[in-house]
Design an enzyme around this catalytic site. Structure first.
Site, short mmCIF file in Angstrom:
data_model
loop_
_atom_site.label_atom_id
_atom_site.label_comp_id
_atom_site.label_asym_id
_atom_site.label_seq_id
_atom_site.Cartn_x
_atom_site.Cartn_y
_atom_site.Cartn_z
N GLU A 82 84.88 6.28 -15.72
CA GLU A 82 83.89 6.82 -15.30
C GLU A 82 85.39 8.07 -14.38
O GLU A 82 85.76 7.88 -13.54
CB GLU A 82 83.83 6.21 -13.29
CG GLU A 82 82.86 5.10 -13.46
CD GLU A 82 82.44 4.51 -12.85
OE1 GLU A 82 83.03 3.90 -11.49
OE2 GLU A 82 80.47 4.32 -13.09
N ASP A 141 75.33 -2.96 -14.22
CA ASP A 141 75.82 -2.67 -13.25
C ASP A 141 75.77 -3.25 -11.76
O ASP A 141 75.32 -2.88 -10.85
CB ASP A 141 76.60 -1.19 -12.47
CG ASP A 141 77.65 -1.31 -11.81
OD1 ASP A 141 78.16 -1.91 -11.22
OD2 ASP A 141 77.39 0.91 -11.23
N GLU A 198 76.47 -3.06 -3.11
CA GLU A 198 76.05 -1.03 -3.09
C GLU A 198 74.92 -0.89 -4.35
O GLU A 198 74.30 -0.28 -3.17
CB GLU A 198 76.80 -1.19 -4.14
CG GLU A 198 76.93 -0.05 -4.70
CD GLU A 198 77.86 0.18 -5.98
OE1 GLU A 198 78.70 0.12 -6.26
OE2 GLU A 198 77.34 1.75 -6.80
C1 BDP Z 1 80.46 1.11 -9.08
C2 BDP Z 1 80.14 1.74 -8.94
C3 BDP Z 1 81.86 2.49 -8.68
C4 BDP Z 1 82.78 1.81 -9.34
C5 BDP Z 1 82.54 1.36 -9.97
C6 BDP Z 1 83.53 0.20 -10.81
O1 BDP Z 1 79.21 2.53 -8.03
O2 BDP Z 1 81.96 2.99 -7.35
O3 BDP Z 1 84.01 2.76 -8.91
O4 BDP Z 1 81.43 0.83 -10.84
O5 BDP Z 1 83.53 -0.82 -10.55
O6 BDP Z 1 79.36 -0.18 -9.66
O7 BDP Z 1 84.51 0.64 -11.53
#
Ligand code: BDP
Length: 718
Positions: free
Chosen positions: A305, A379, A407
């Site tokens: 990401e 996730d 989340e």
């Molecule tokens: C996801 C989230 C994001 C986090 C990412 C993570 O949407 O905001 O940065 O995981 O775990 O669930 O790094």
């Protein structure tokens, strides 16, 4: 008769219960309202004696005195003599304790465990609370207070308890500007601006709450890290927090930005094989330990990401992790390297990417590196199968990563008790070494004999007065700590003790609340993502349903990528005819999922693209079953409301009304989820709603038009 009795209790209770804002969490210590129990405790407890007054034992003493005086409503004295009803607290190295407690108990307690024993010595009946370490004794004091808060018989105690997992950690996704990535309970409790000189009372209360459930590690900042945290100005602030936490047995960790040598170090590269870079991290580690002598180490999100990482320099995750590990090793620090890695350039099923990245490096990490793996392959969804990396890296200690902040589970508005979700993953069988190689055995090191073990959870804590934004979200923080201590506890046991400490010991109320909690996760799965659907939430903020969404810049951020609905059916084929993600599981584990007909229907659409009129175990078609689940989920929230309403008078009005309002929102949102999803999927199935099902109030265009530009929880790495 029963009704009359309940009414009678309600009348007696109403007006008698003081309003509460939830700040005290499960450490309320109000006077015990059961006369017989109170008498038993008063008869058995008269004074306390501590064998020394180091910071940790002082913290334990303060807690015990406070707790006992509150619960027993009686002055508890401190004594130097052993008298009847004395509670003696200390470590195994104390000669008195050593002489009255068998060393056998202490060997079972290990480094952080505790012993609680009723002993008669010189004709005096005393309760000994002790550990091999002071932190063990502190944990013992909290455990003893828990016995009282849950009205256990304490006349003849003989308890030994030791944590099954070493590193029991909260990960805060808190930014320097006090926003919180995926935070729904206010701003960050870390007031960086006022630190290090202003020590908010919350810091100590936070440490107390964590110590009470055995949490011994916290990462303070977002994994999407800001390099400024590693500058001297901020390290001094971190040191001030570390000092507050130290007596409570809690070590501080920091999320480290991989590009820090460039961003704050003035170097041209952050290449982990570059000698200057290696040296920069060594010096940084040395510097950190001058401020924080018991610093835990780094948590790292790399090459995922948009975060920088070793692959930015054509190096591997092992190169990156090992470089940091070498810098920390002289000080006893560790690196927790996250396996939440997937890339847009890689067109392979996102499910498979972490495994493909990390499995080849099994055994290639330094021995102070742990790899942190999310519970499921995508996730933190309402339901995921266990991550295939569990059981696939026998030579590397794996840390479990759960998410407390909701989340994907209704933020801090929905009542969802997560212990059943955690247990489902921990109890799953990886078949790594034959039957009964559960995920929990991988995590606690027993399968593969690892020295370092860990369980982490993304915190749900913020500046809201009740810490978590929903009175019941506190239960998830609590449950995580208890499971990290002992993953064999059941979700029901944990709920039971949390309710008694947080709300009431009246059995009828305990049972009602427990029923709501234990049902809540499955209900949420039903109204959000039944039958194995996943990641169909609103784009980016993840608020509400958006299964139609298909405009993200990355394919794997689009709900359509995950549900794959078409005119034939719905679901992601991850069998050999599809992405073959199933091949990542051991053959026996794979077997549970790979056959469409025998796959547990809870996971069906995780692994199979299923025809709309496929006949389910219930005899219904898949389409009807999907509708049935969505409607049952939404209806069950009404049941939760009814159950909760019956508790009026058993709980203080303030929290009663808060939960009531939150359940009203949850009910509306459950209907919204149901309507939006059923209408959308109907455009593919082209089948009518089953007979008798209420037609959604609005049309699909309406649901698709909803926008939430200010939904909470999106922050960027500030
Ligand atoms: C996801 C989230 C994001 C986090 C990412 C993570 O949407 O905001 O940065 O995981 O775990 O669930 O790094």
């Amino acid at each position: 008769m029963k009704r009359f009795f309940l009414f009678f209790i309600t009348v007696i209770l109403t007006g008698n219960i003081k309003a509460e804002n939830g700040y005290e969490l499960w450490l309320r210590y109000y006077k015990i309202d059961d006369a017989a129990i109170l008498q038993q405790y008063r008869n058995n407890i008269s004074s306390i004696q501590f064998t020394s007054s180091t910071p940790t034992l002082l913290a334990a003493k303060e807690e015990l005195l406070n707790g006992l005086q509150g619960l027993l409503d009686k002055k508890i004295t401190e004594q130097n003599l052993i008298t009847n009803g004395c509670i003696l607290v200390g470590t195994s190295s104390d000669p008195v304790i050593h002489s009255i407690i068998s060393s056998n108990f202490f060997s079972k307690a290990g480094k952080e465990g505790y012993v609680i024993q009723t002993v008669t010595t010189n004709q005096k009946k005393v309760i000994v609370i002790a550990g091999n370490t002071e932190v063990g004794a502190l944990y013992g004091c909290f455990a003893f207070l828990r016995l009282l808060q849950t009205h256990q018989n304490i006349q003849n105690l003989s308890i030994v308890s030791a944590p099954r997992i070493q590193l029991r950690m909260l990960d805060h996704w808190d930014n320097v500007n006090r926003t919180i990535e995926r935070g729904y309970a206010g701003m960050s409790i870390w007031n960086w601006h006022k630190l290090p000189d202003y020590i908010d009372k919350r810091y100590k209360d936070y440490a107390r709450a964590n110590a009470s459930i055995g949490i011994n590690a916290v990462a303070l900042n977002n994994v999407n890290a800001n390099a400024i945290m590693l500058t001297k100005d901020y390290l001094i602030k971190v040191a001030a927090l570390a000092e507050v936490f130290r007596p409570y047995g809690i070590k501080v960790y920091l999320s480290a930005k991989f590009s820090a040598p460039v961003e704050i170090g003035g170097l041209k590269t952050a290449d982990p094989l570059d000698a200057q870079v290696q040296n920069w991290w060594k010096q940084k580690a040395d510097e950190i330990y001058t401020y924080i002598p018991n610093f835990g180490g780094f948590l790292v999100k790399a090459n995922s990401e948009e975060q920088p990482g070793p692959q930015t320099y054509n190096r591997t995750h092992a190169d990156g992790a090992n470089m940091l590990a070498d810098a920390l090793a002289p000080h006893g620090g560790i690196v927790i390297w996250r396996a939440f890695v997937y890339s847009n350039e890689n067109t392979d099923d996102r499910f498979k990417q972490a495994y493909n990245e990390f499995k080849p490096f099994d055994g290639k990490f330094r021995n102070n590196v742990l790899i942190q793996v999310k519970n499921g392959p995508i996730d933190f969804q309402p339901r995921e199968p266990f991550h295939p990396l569990f059981g696939a890296m026998p030579h590397t200690p794996l840390v479990m990563e759960f998410q407390l902040t909701q989340e994907y589970l209704g933020f801090s508005t929905h009542l969802v008790y997560l212990a059943p979700l955690f247990k489902e993953c921990l109890d799953a069988d990886t078949y790594e070494q034959g039957k009964n190689s559960t995920v929990s055995k991988v995590i606690d090191g027993s399968s593969e004999d690892h020295k370092l073990t860990g369980m982490a959870a993304v915190a749900n804590i913020g500046s809201d007065i009740d810490w978590t934004g929903h009175p019941f979200a506190q239960a998830n923080w609590y449950a995580f700590g208890r499971l990290a201590w002992d993953h064999e506890l059941s979700a029901a046991q944990i709920a039971d003790e949390w309710i008694r400490q947080t709300f009431t010991n009246i059995q009828h109320a305990v049972d009602t609340i427990k029923n709501i909690m234990l049902a809540s996760r499955e209900i949420t799965v039903d109204y959000m993502t039944p039958l194995g659907l996943h990641h169909i939430m609103g784009y980016s903020h993840h608020y509400g349903p958006a299964p139609w969404y298909n405009a993200a810049q990355r394919a794997d951020w689009n709900p359509v990528y995950y549900h794959k609905a078409d005119s034939l059916g719905i679901g992601f084929d991850r069998t050999a005819t599809g992405s073959n993600a199933l091949a990542q599981y051991a053959p026996e584990a794979r077997k549970q999922f790979q056959d469409l007909h025998t796959c547990d229907e809870k996971y069906l659409l995780w692994f199979h693209h299923v025809e709309w009129n496929y006949k389910m175990h219930s005899g219904r078609s898949l389409w009807d079953e999907l509708c049935y689940k969505y409607y049952a989920g939404a209806d069950s929230v009404k049941w939760m409301q009814q159950q909760w309403n019956s508790l009026k008078g058993f709980i203080d009005d303030e929290r009663f009304e808060q939960v009531q309002m939150l359940l009203t929102i949850q009910q509306k949102e459950a209907v919204w989820w149901r309507n939006a999803c059923v209408l959308y999927f109907q455009t593919f199935s082209r089948m009518p709603l089953p007979k008798g099902f209420e037609q959604p109030a609005k049309n699909l265009e309406y649901y698709e038009s909803l926008q939430f530009p200010y939904a909470p929880g999106i922050s960027g790495n500030q």
